[in-house]
Scaffold this motif. Structure first.
Motif, PDB file in Angstrom:
ATOM      1  N   ASP A  23     109.779  70.030  49.341  1.00 33.93           N
ATOM      2  CA  ASP A  23     110.924  70.551  48.664  1.00 33.93           C
ATOM      3  C   ASP A  23     110.502  71.299  47.405  1.00 33.93           C
ATOM      4  O   ASP A  23     110.817  72.510  47.180  1.00 33.93           O
ATOM      5  CB  ASP A  23     111.970  69.527  47.920  1.00 33.93           C
ATOM      6  CG  ASP A  23     112.772  68.859  49.017  1.00 33.93           C
ATOM      7  OD1 ASP A  23     112.854  69.505  50.313  1.00 33.93           O
ATOM      8  OD2 ASP A  23     113.285  67.573  48.891  1.00 33.93           O
ATOM      9  N   ARG A  24     109.564  70.856  46.650  1.00 34.29           N
ATOM     10  CA  ARG A  24     108.958  71.461  45.503  1.00 34.29           C
ATOM     11  C   ARG A  24     108.089  72.769  45.835  1.00 34.29           C
ATOM     12  O   ARG A  24     108.197  73.816  45.275  1.00 34.29           O
ATOM     13  CB  ARG A  24     107.981  70.492  44.746  1.00 34.29           C
ATOM     14  CG  ARG A  24     108.493  69.186  44.009  1.00 34.29           C
ATOM     15  CD  ARG A  24     109.556  69.268  42.822  1.00 34.29           C
ATOM     16  NE  ARG A  24     110.973  69.940  43.299  1.00 34.29           N
ATOM     17  CZ  ARG A  24     111.671  69.398  43.822  1.00 34.29           C
ATOM     18  NH1 ARG A  24     111.707  67.957  43.990  1.00 34.29           N
ATOM     19  NH2 ARG A  24     113.257  69.794  44.033  1.00 34.29           N
ATOM     20  N   GLU A  27     110.956  75.231  46.612  1.00 39.49           N
ATOM     21  CA  GLU A  27     111.537  75.846  45.675  1.00 39.49           C
ATOM     22  C   GLU A  27     110.498  76.797  44.764  1.00 39.49           C
ATOM     23  O   GLU A  27     111.022  77.959  44.543  1.00 39.49           O
ATOM     24  CB  GLU A  27     111.722  74.772  44.454  1.00 39.49           C
ATOM     25  CG  GLU A  27     112.875  73.875  44.845  1.00 39.49           C
ATOM     26  CD  GLU A  27     113.174  72.723  43.771  1.00 39.49           C
ATOM     27  OE1 GLU A  27     112.674  72.744  42.775  1.00 39.49           O
ATOM     28  OE2 GLU A  27     114.020  71.944  44.046  1.00 39.49           O
TER      29      GLU A  27
END
Length: 148
Positions: A23-24, A27
């Motif tokens: 997820d990071r 992003e």
């Protein structure tokens, strides 16, 4: 199939961290303005596919856990984290031979569970060999089992 079962149990506590890191990464990629849009979308789709496969391991773990007694779960979880049959037997107050037989029956039971969801050695290899952490864990367990 034994190695894949052990991989799932050994990595279970780390799966959330893996999905979080993906997820990071997504992003961070979404903020890139220098990468062509289609390349960026391609990369994000690949990462999301990887995340789905990791989440599937969590689901498989939970499905396997549902079929196990607390004793069976303890045996598989401890052995997946490197405990010997002697250590497991001591923890359960059973003989080493009895624990070994329970372990073998539990592996057979979990193999049937995974098979019912369409998982084979080949499918696991095809789906997870490109995820570095999982591939390393599989190779480590394969070497450990061959040496025993």
């Amino acid at each position: 199939m034994k190695n894949w079962i052990k991989v799932i149990f050994a990595l279970n506590n780390r799966l959330d961290a893996l999905t979080y890191s993906i997820d990071r990464e997504v992003e961070g990629m979404s903020a890139l303005l220098t990468v062509p849009t289609m390349e960026l979308f391609d990369s994000i789709i690949k990462l999301n596919d990887k995340k789905v496969r990791i989440i599937n391991l969590r689901v498989l773990h939970d499905k396997m856990k549902e079929t196990l007694s607390p004793r069976e779960y303890y045996i598989i979880a401890r052995s997946s984290h490197g405990a010997s049959f002697s250590e497991i037997a001591e923890g359960l107050g059973l003989s080493k031979g009895h624990v070994y037989r329970l372990y073998q029956r539990t592996i057979q039971k979990l193999t049937r569970v995974l098979s019912s969801y369409g998982y084979t050695e080949g499918k696991f290899f095809d789906d997870y060999n490109d995820i570095v952490l999982i591939a390393r864990m599989y190779k480590k367990l394969a070497r450990t089992i061959e040496a025993a």
